[in-house]
Design an enzyme around this catalytic site. Structure first.
Site, short mmCIF file in Angstrom:
data_model
loop_
_atom_site.label_atom_id
_atom_site.label_comp_id
_atom_site.label_asym_id
_atom_site.label_seq_id
_atom_site.Cartn_x
_atom_site.Cartn_y
_atom_site.Cartn_z
N LYS A 175 -12.08 11.48 -1.33
CA LYS A 175 -11.16 11.29 -2.56
C LYS A 175 -11.93 10.49 -3.69
CE LYS A 175 -7.71 9.62 -0.44
NZ LYS A 175 -6.40 9.31 0.22
N THR A 207 1.66 5.68 -9.58
CA THR A 207 0.92 6.29 -8.75
C THR A 207 1.08 5.76 -7.23
OG1 THR A 207 -0.72 4.77 -9.07
CG2 THR A 207 -0.99 6.48 -10.49
N GLY A 209 2.14 5.65 -3.65
CA GLY A 209 2.11 6.53 -2.52
C GLY A 209 1.32 8.03 -2.71
N THR A 210 0.22 7.83 -3.69
CA THR A 210 -0.42 9.13 -3.69
C THR A 210 -1.36 9.47 -2.66
OG1 THR A 210 -2.15 7.78 -4.78
CG2 THR A 210 -0.51 8.77 -6.44
N GLY A 211 -1.94 8.66 -2.05
CA GLY A 211 -2.66 9.07 -0.63
C GLY A 211 -1.89 9.57 0.35
N CYS A 212 -0.66 8.59 0.66
CA CYS A 212 0.16 8.97 1.59
C CYS A 212 0.72 10.70 1.33
CB CYS A 212 1.39 8.19 1.70
SG CYS A 212 1.05 6.41 2.10
#
Length: 265
Positions: A175, A207, A209-212
């Protein structure tokens, strides 16, 4: 068939990341969500205040209860907190799991609070990488896994993705959000080749929690897609629209969550 998708992750009392974000994502994408809690966090949109890891034997008990009774089609691994929890999860996956497994290599919260003990990185390399079907590191996480400096170009991202394959990962989604710029590029790196995905960067401060959310979307969507390429494209589309709708929510005074139910509300 409605897929059963399990999240093994920490809890976010603010609701924007962790198992709360995962279960929202599973539901929004038509999957039935289950959860195994690895840690409790006291956090809100302004940051993480405290972390309480769950004892590894209780994590193992949760895992055994789920896998001994319920068909699991995909698993998302998030915050694992420490070496003991990683060993408990790896033991379970080695015993039970024939599902797709997505590892979100959660190490540090957006505000800088550590979510994985530094001593646990080696256990993640040795025990988990060979068991998962896709890992989704951001650039600092990839550097930590490889014990090297963070990639600053897309060429360096690709090199690190290939290095993670050599460590035992079957597929890597590198990412590139930390590169900055108008685009947000990701690279899917597999033994069969490399594919670039990019979208215009959404301008919003919300933004959290974007990875989760991305890793949960990958787990929820993979059972209904033919390969990781189509799964990544669909998961990125979902996250992009959730980010674009984030400003509709008014949650807290800091970095708010993406809008998981943008298509429904």
């Amino acid at each position: 068939m409605i897929p059963n998708v399990l999240t093994i992750a920490g809890s976010d009392s603010g609701g924007g990341a962790g198992i709360q974000a995962d279960l929202k994502t599973f539901s929004a994408l038509g999957a039935y969500g289950l959860s195994v809690v690895t840690a409790l966090t006291a956090q809100n949109t302004c940051g993480v205040k405290a972390v309480h890891p769950i004892p590894p034997d209780f994590v193992a008990a949760q895992l055994d209860a789920v896998f001994s009774d319920i068909r699991i089609d995909a698993v998302k691994l998030g915050m694992l907190a420490n070496t003991g929890v990683i060993h408990a999860v790896a033991d379970c996956l080695g015993q039970y799991c024939g599902a797709y497994v997505v590892l979100d290599t959660v190490m540090i919260a957006k505000g800088g609070h550590p979510l994985l003990e530094p001593s646990a990185i080696q256990a993640m390399r040795q025990r988990l990488l060979p068991l998962v079907t896709l890992i989704t590191p951001n650039l600092p996480e990839a550097a930590a896994l490889l014990d090297c400096t963070m990639a600053e170009t897309e060429d360096a991202m690709l090199e690190q993705g290939r290095a993670l394959l050599e460590l035992g990962a079957r597929a890597v989604l590198m990412k590139g959000g930390h590169l900055g710029g108008e685009e947000s590029p990701d690279w899917l790196v597999t033994p069969a080749g490399e594919i670039r995905f990019s979208r215009q960067r959404v301008i919003t401060k919300h933004t959290h929690g974007t990875g989760c959310t991305l890793s949960a979307a990958l787990a929820a969507l993979r059972p209904s897609h033919v390969d990781w390429t189509s799964t990544v494209a669909a998961a990125r589309d979902y996250l992009q629209t959730a980010l674009a709708a984030a400003d509709q929510l008014k949650v807290g005074n800091g970095i708010g969550p993406v809008h998981h139910f943008h298509a429904w509300w």
